[in-house]
Design a protein around this motif. Structure first.
Motif: not given
Length: 145
Positions: A57-84
């Motif tokens: 279930k998408l909501k369960d998979a997203v919840a697992a990701v956010l549980k592992a990485h709660p900072i995703l809900e707080e940061i304001e950065i995109d993938t290109l910046r992270l790659q850089y």
């Protein structure tokens, strides 16, 4: 020996490709995905012969990701910046190794490959480069041949 930063896509209960796809979608949109990302669906179908929605279930998979990485809900950065940022860390570590110690290293994603006897120098070069770039201490793991 590969000296690597910890794999943030290793999330209990999710295949690596699902975790990676959901994290990339989150970073790309600035919020958790509300639908399965098209690229992830295509990759999953190719690998497993079915859509990820048949297994998760998408909501369960997203919840697992956010549980592992709660900072995703707080940061304001995109993938290109992270790659850089990641590329800057790897470049700084590689330059430090060759300039300061004459140690040759080969990059592979978020890892540097060095001779076994140079792994302590590599670990420290990566730690210092990460701290200089991000301002936090990294989690670094060693992976055998």
């Amino acid at each position: 020996t590969r000296i690597c930063m910890n794999d943030l896509y290793e999330i209990a209960g999710l295949p690596r490709m699902v975790a990676k796809g959901l994290i990339a979608a989150h970073l790309g949109n600035g919020q958790a995905p509300k639908r399965w990302p098209k690229g992830l669906v295509a990759d999953y179908e190719e690998a497993y012969g079915r859509k990820p929605s048949k297994d998760f279930k998408l909501k369960d998979a997203v919840a697992a990701v956010l549980k592992a990485h709660p900072i995703l809900e707080e940061i304001e950065i995109d993938t290109l910046r992270l790659q850089y940022v990641e590329s800057e860390i790897m470049i700084k570590a590689m330059l430090s190794l060759i300039r300061d110690h004459g140690v040759v290293s080969l990059p592979m994603h978020d890892c540097l490959i060095v001779k076994e006897e140079d792994q302590h120098l590599c670990r420290e070069a990566m730690r210092r480069a990460y701290f200089d770039e991000v301002g936090e201490e990294p989690v670094i793991v060693e992976k055998g041949r």
